[in-house]
Structures are given as structure tokens and as C-alpha cells.
Motif scaffolding. Structure first.
Motif, PDB file in Angstrom:
ATOM      1  N   VAL A  44     -13.390  51.605  -4.674  1.00 52.75           N
ATOM      2  CA  VAL A  44     -14.362  52.081  -4.738  1.00 52.75           C
ATOM      3  C   VAL A  44     -14.799  52.440  -3.163  1.00 52.75           C
ATOM      4  CG1 VAL A  44     -17.112  51.176  -4.786  1.00 52.75           C
ATOM      5  CG2 VAL A  44     -15.413  50.806  -6.877  1.00 52.75           C
ATOM      6  N   ALA A  45     -14.308  51.529  -2.398  1.00 54.15           N
ATOM      7  CA  ALA A  45     -14.930  51.717  -1.095  1.00 54.15           C
ATOM      8  C   ALA A  45     -14.159  53.126  -0.119  1.00 54.15           C
ATOM      9  CB  ALA A  45     -14.252  50.656   0.265  1.00 54.15           C
ATOM     10  N   SER A  46     -12.632  53.035  -1.155  1.00 61.57           N
ATOM     11  CA  SER A  46     -12.024  54.388  -0.907  1.00 61.57           C
ATOM     12  C   SER A  46     -12.454  55.567  -1.674  1.00 61.57           C
ATOM     13  CB  SER A  46     -10.278  54.033  -1.204  1.00 61.57           C
ATOM     14  OG  SER A  46      -9.531  52.845  -1.292  1.00 61.57           O
ATOM     15  N   ALA A  47     -13.079  55.588  -2.311  1.00 62.24           N
ATOM     16  CA  ALA A  47     -13.640  57.102  -3.242  1.00 62.24           C
ATOM     17  C   ALA A  47     -15.088  57.131  -2.342  1.00 62.24           C
ATOM     18  CB  ALA A  47     -14.313  55.783  -4.536  1.00 62.24           C
ATOM     19  N   ARG A  48     -15.542  56.439  -1.584  1.00 63.02           N
ATOM     20  CA  ARG A  48     -16.674  56.573  -0.612  1.00 63.02           C
ATOM     21  C   ARG A  48     -16.622  57.164   0.597  1.00 63.02           C
ATOM     22  NH1 ARG A  48     -18.191  51.379  -1.440  1.00 63.02           N
ATOM     23  NH2 ARG A  48     -20.363  50.612  -2.771  1.00 63.02           N
ATOM     24  N   LEU A  49     -15.051  56.548   0.731  1.00 62.72           N
ATOM     25  CA  LEU A  49     -14.702  57.175   1.834  1.00 62.72           C
ATOM     26  C   LEU A  49     -14.422  58.033   2.313  1.00 62.72           C
ATOM     27  CD1 LEU A  49     -11.948  53.763   3.556  1.00 62.72           C
ATOM     28  CD2 LEU A  49     -14.129  55.156   4.786  1.00 62.72           C
ATOM     29  N   MET A  50     -13.632  59.016   1.085  1.00 54.14           N
ATOM     30  CA  MET A  50     -13.427  60.086   0.737  1.00 54.14           C
ATOM     31  C   MET A  50     -14.345  61.784   0.023  1.00 54.14           C
ATOM     32  SD  MET A  50      -9.873  59.303  -1.626  1.00 54.14           S
ATOM     33  CE  MET A  50      -9.313  61.721  -1.925  1.00 54.14           C
ATOM     34  N   GLY A  51     -15.293  60.724   0.400  1.00 54.51           N
ATOM     35  CA  GLY A  51     -16.094  61.631  -0.306  1.00 54.51           C
ATOM     36  C   GLY A  51     -17.784  61.138  -1.030  1.00 54.51           C
ATOM     37  N   ALA A  52     -17.353  60.711  -1.958  1.00 53.48           N
ATOM     38  CA  ALA A  52     -17.440  60.744  -3.287  1.00 53.48           C
ATOM     39  C   ALA A  52     -19.069  60.284  -3.474  1.00 53.48           C
ATOM     40  CB  ALA A  52     -16.331  59.659  -4.135  1.00 53.48           C
ATOM     41  N   GLY A  53     -19.925  61.280  -4.294  1.00 52.82           N
ATOM     42  CA  GLY A  53     -20.821  60.868  -4.662  1.00 52.82           C
ATOM     43  C   GLY A  53     -21.733  59.241  -5.866  1.00 52.82           C
ATOM     44  N   HIS A  54     -22.381  59.215  -5.326  1.00 54.10           N
ATOM     45  CA  HIS A  54     -22.706  57.399  -6.085  1.00 54.10           C
ATOM     46  C   HIS A  54     -22.391  57.723  -6.984  1.00 54.10           C
ATOM     47  CE1 HIS A  54     -24.056  55.886  -2.165  1.00 54.10           C
ATOM     48  NE2 HIS A  54     -25.257  56.552  -2.093  1.00 54.10           N
ATOM     49  N   LEU A  55     -23.158  59.045  -8.399  1.00 56.51           N
ATOM     50  CA  LEU A  55     -22.995  58.759  -9.389  1.00 56.51           C
ATOM     51  C   LEU A  55     -21.608  59.191 -10.292  1.00 56.51           C
ATOM     52  CD1 LEU A  55     -26.211  61.566 -10.412  1.00 56.51           C
ATOM     53  CD2 LEU A  55     -25.930  58.564 -10.690  1.00 56.51           C
ATOM     54  N   ARG A  56     -20.243  60.035  -8.966  1.00 52.32           N
ATOM     55  CA  ARG A  56     -19.678  60.134  -9.293  1.00 52.32           C
ATOM     56  C   ARG A  56     -18.589  58.731  -9.565  1.00 52.32           C
ATOM     57  NH1 ARG A  56     -15.929  64.487  -9.432  1.00 52.32           N
ATOM     58  NH2 ARG A  56     -13.274  64.112  -8.989  1.00 52.32           N
ATOM     59  N   ILE A  57     -18.865  57.738  -9.025  1.00 49.98           N
ATOM     60  CA  ILE A  57     -18.472  56.931  -8.210  1.00 49.98           C
ATOM     61  C   ILE A  57     -18.265  56.041  -9.374  1.00 49.98           C
ATOM     62  CG2 ILE A  57     -17.718  54.791  -6.600  1.00 49.98           C
ATOM     63  CD1 ILE A  57     -18.538  55.908  -4.142  1.00 49.98           C
ATOM     64  N   ILE A  58     -19.618  55.994  -9.408  1.00 48.21           N
ATOM     65  CA  ILE A  58     -20.064  55.256 -11.039  1.00 48.21           C
ATOM     66  C   ILE A  58     -19.596  55.576 -12.471  1.00 48.21           C
ATOM     67  CG2 ILE A  58     -22.207  54.101 -12.658  1.00 48.21           C
ATOM     68  CD1 ILE A  58     -24.177  54.424  -9.668  1.00 48.21           C
ATOM     69  N   PHE A  59     -19.694  56.715 -12.621  1.00 49.03           N
ATOM     70  CA  PHE A  59     -19.186  57.144 -14.068  1.00 49.03           C
ATOM     71  C   PHE A  59     -17.651  57.799 -14.389  1.00 49.03           C
ATOM     72  CE2 PHE A  59     -23.560  58.103 -14.151  1.00 49.03           C
ATOM     73  CZ  PHE A  59     -23.753  57.119 -14.643  1.00 49.03           C
ATOM     74  N   ARG A  60     -17.168  58.530 -13.184  1.00 46.07           N
ATOM     75  CA  ARG A  60     -15.389  58.496 -12.698  1.00 46.07           C
ATOM     76  C   ARG A  60     -14.985  57.078 -13.167  1.00 46.07           C
ATOM     77  NH1 ARG A  60     -13.637  63.550 -12.376  1.00 46.07           N
ATOM     78  NH2 ARG A  60     -11.783  63.601 -12.860  1.00 46.07           N
ATOM     79  N   HIS A  61     -14.858  56.622 -11.424  1.00 50.94           N
ATOM     80  CA  HIS A  61     -14.307  55.643 -11.197  1.00 50.94           C
ATOM     81  C   HIS A  61     -14.540  53.527 -11.916  1.00 50.94           C
ATOM     82  CE1 HIS A  61     -12.564  58.425  -8.414  1.00 50.94           C
ATOM     83  NE2 HIS A  61     -14.013  59.338  -8.176  1.00 50.94           N
ATOM     84  N   ILE A  62     -16.090  53.615 -11.582  1.00 47.49           N
ATOM     85  CA  ILE A  62     -16.113  52.238 -12.274  1.00 47.49           C
ATOM     86  C   ILE A  62     -16.956  52.065 -13.860  1.00 47.49           C
ATOM     87  CG2 ILE A  62     -18.053  51.128 -11.934  1.00 47.49           C
ATOM     88  CD1 ILE A  62     -18.530  51.042  -9.417  1.00 47.49           C
ATOM     89  N   LEU A  63     -17.055  53.043 -14.438  1.00 49.60           N
ATOM     90  CA  LEU A  63     -17.520  52.792 -15.780  1.00 49.60           C
ATOM     91  C   LEU A  63     -16.686  53.026 -16.749  1.00 49.60           C
ATOM     92  CD1 LEU A  63     -19.647  52.409 -18.046  1.00 49.60           C
ATOM     93  CD2 LEU A  63     -19.604  55.163 -17.508  1.00 49.60           C
ATOM     94  N   PRO A  64     -15.055  53.637 -15.864  1.00 55.12           N
ATOM     95  CA  PRO A  64     -13.654  53.793 -17.025  1.00 55.12           C
ATOM     96  C   PRO A  64     -13.529  52.115 -17.283  1.00 55.12           C
ATOM     97  CG  PRO A  64     -13.839  55.778 -16.217  1.00 55.12           C
ATOM     98  CD  PRO A  64     -15.090  54.826 -15.909  1.00 55.12           C
ATOM     99  N   ASN A  65     -13.639  51.513 -15.988  1.00 57.11           N
ATOM    100  CA  ASN A  65     -12.826  50.383 -16.050  1.00 57.11           C
ATOM    101  C   ASN A  65     -14.055  48.768 -16.583  1.00 57.11           C
ATOM    102  OD1 ASN A  65     -11.174  51.064 -14.148  1.00 57.11           O
ATOM    103  ND2 ASN A  65     -12.395  50.925 -12.687  1.00 57.11           N
ATOM    104  N   THR A  66     -15.275  49.294 -17.333  1.00 58.86           N
ATOM    105  CA  THR A  66     -15.817  48.161 -17.953  1.00 58.86           C
ATOM    106  C   THR A  66     -15.470  48.445 -19.482  1.00 58.86           C
ATOM    107  OG1 THR A  66     -17.840  49.789 -18.027  1.00 58.86           O
ATOM    108  CG2 THR A  66     -18.292  47.741 -15.962  1.00 58.86           C
ATOM    109  N   LEU A  67     -14.888  49.573 -20.028  1.00 57.52           N
ATOM    110  CA  LEU A  67     -14.811  49.788 -21.224  1.00 57.52           C
ATOM    111  C   LEU A  67     -14.312  48.635 -21.685  1.00 57.52           C
ATOM    112  CD1 LEU A  67     -13.251  53.523 -21.651  1.00 57.52           C
ATOM    113  CD2 LEU A  67     -15.838  52.934 -21.885  1.00 57.52           C
TER     114      LEU A  67
END
Length: 283
Positions: free
Chosen positions: A180-203
């Protein structure tokens, strides 16, 4: 003899490598699959008209013409169970979709951002779960009205907190991880981080919760229909059929037996399926 011993040892090693079989998942899948096939067939075909009444065929015992017998209006019980199970399944599916989608969105936002929104939304969830769900549903039904669609809306709202809490906890754990920290450093927005990166890991957590929620939704719908505030006649519902069968338990015991058996198979299959998914996630 030596070859037999070597083969036996290798077989035991292979069994240990494969791990214990998930019997809960297998049995739950078989029972749930059986009910699902019955429901899908019932949507396109039933042996008899589910609303057709016949005074001459009242309380017929199970026979070739009516494998599960007939009810107090001469209606085929098998056809009614097929339609009633489909109605219960559809309501439970809509309830889980409403509770799951809204609860997941709330859980993602509160778990990621925290702050005042987290405090307010979680207190609302606490207020909803503070009351007994059946009692709260009955109160809301008296305000909104009876029927299939009010039940879907009311139960869907009541199921939101359970999904929101689970997702909130998982998202709160994931947001502190390195990816998540890496995604922030690469400029990803909050919603992209939530629904593209974090949410799939909670399935992997959401699937067992959804199975448990579906099971609870089936129970809740059957309870509401049993009390007469759910699906209304002439539509069939397993809970309402069981309530009607109770009156004629001495005269036509097969009516309550087969309807109750259908409810048990549906709930048991879903319970074993959810337990199997939970065991699979832990392993």
C-alpha cells in the motif's frame, strides 16, 4: 513384501502431502448443489401449477402422481417446494448482495480513512446490531408494509453491519502493509488503492462471510414468512408453507415433513459450505 512396505510408506507420505480432505466443503457443495438444481428447474418447470387448487385432491399421501403428496388445497407439494425454495433463494441472494455491497463499501472507507466518518458509521452499525434482528425487522415491516420487496430491503439493511465490520478490520490491517505504501509512492489515488489493491486481498475473508450471511438470510426470510409478514399468497414460500402445515400436522404429516426437510437441506448445505470455506482459508 519389501515392495509392499515401500508402497505403503509412499502412499502415507502422499496422503500427508495432500493434507486432510475438506469433508464439510464437499458435503455442503453436494447439498447446496442439489437445492440449486431443484430451484433452477423450478423457475422453468414444475410438475403441476403451483396455484391450481383441487378439492378432490386434498391431503393426498405421497404417490406416483404426487411424489410428496398434496396440501389442504389439493396443490402439489413438490411443485410448491420448488417454487418456494426459489423464492427464498432469490430473497436471500438479494439480501446478501445489498448487505455485502453496501457493507463492503462502508468497511473499505472507514477502515482506510478512519477519523470522524469511521466513528459515525460504526456507531450507526452498533445501533442496528444492538436490537434483535427479528424484532427490528417486524417493527420496520409495520412501517414499510408486508411483501417480498419490503423484506429484501429491510433484511438487506440489517445485514450491512456484519459485512462492514469484517471488511473494516481487514482493510485496517492491509493499509499498513508495504504494498500500500508502494502504491502511494507511485502516485495511486486513495480509491484506486482501496478497490484495486486492498479489496482483492480481502476476498478470501469475504467468501465465508457471504456464505454465512446467505445462510442467515434464508433463516430470516423463512422466519418472517412463517410469521406471515414475508412472502404473501398466492406466491409460495417455505416458511409460510411450514406455518400452514403445522395446522394439519395430525392429518397430513408429510406436508410439514417434506417442507421442513427442504429447509433443513438448504440451511445445512449452506452451513457446511461456509464451514468448509473457513477451513480452506485457514489451511
Amino acid at each position: 513384501m519389501l515392495l509392499a512396505k515401500k508402497w505403503d510408506k509412499s502412499a502415507r507420505r502422499a496422503a500427508r502431502a495432500d493434507g486432510p480432505r475438506n469433508h464439510f466443503l464437499a458435503i455442503g457443495a453436494v447439498l447446496s448443489g442439489f437445492m440449486l438444481v431443484l430451484i433452477l428447474v423450478g423457475y422453468v418447470w414444475t410438475p403441476y401449477d403451483t396455484t391450481g387448487m383441487s378439492g378432490a385432491d386434498k391431503f393426498l399421501a405421497p404417490c406416483l402422481a404426487h411424489p410428496l403428496g398434496t396440501d389442504n388445497f389439493g396443490r402439489d407439494i413438490l411443485s410448491r417446494i420448488m417454487e418456494g425454495a426459489g423464492s427464498t433463494f432469490l430473497i436471500a441472494l438479494c439480501v446478501v448482495l445489498i448487505g455485502g455491497i453496501v457493507g463492503t463499501i462502508i468497511g473499505c472507507l472507514t477502515g482506510y480513512f478512519g477519523g470522524a466518518a469511521d466513528l459515525v458509521l460504526m456507531r450507526i452499525c452498533d445501533a442496528i446490531t444492538a436490537f434483535p434482528s427479528i424484532l427490528l425487522a417486524l417493527v420496520l415491516i409495520t412501517i414499510i408494509g408486508q411483501g417480498k420487496y419490503p423484506i429484501i430491503i429491510i433484511l438487506g439493511i440489517l445485514f450491512i453491519p456484519s459485512f462492514a465490520r469484517v471488511v473494516r478490520g481487514e482493510v485496517a490491517k492491509e493499509r499498513s502493509l508495504n504494498y500500500v505504501a508502494s502504491a502511494r509512492l507511485m502516485g495511486a489515488g486513495h480509491l484506486r488503492i482501496i478497490f484495486r489493491h486492498i479489496l482483492p486481498n480481502t476476498l478470501q475473508v469475504l467468501l465465508p462471510i457471504a456464505a454465512i450471511g446467505f445462510n442467515n438470510a434464508v433463516l430470516a426470510e423463512a422466519s418472517m414468512s412463517y410469521l406471515g409478514v414475508g412472502v404473501q399468497p398466492p406466491d409460495a414460500s417455505l416458511g409460510r408453507m411450514l406455518s400452514e402445515a403445522q395446522t394439519y400436522l395430525g392429518r397430513a404429516p408429510w406436508y410439514a415433513l417434506f417442507v421442513g426437510l427442504a429447509i433443513v437441506i438448504m440451511i445445512l448445505g449452506l452451513s457446511l459450505l461456509s464451514e468448509g470455506l473457513h477451513q480452506r482459508r485457514r489451511s
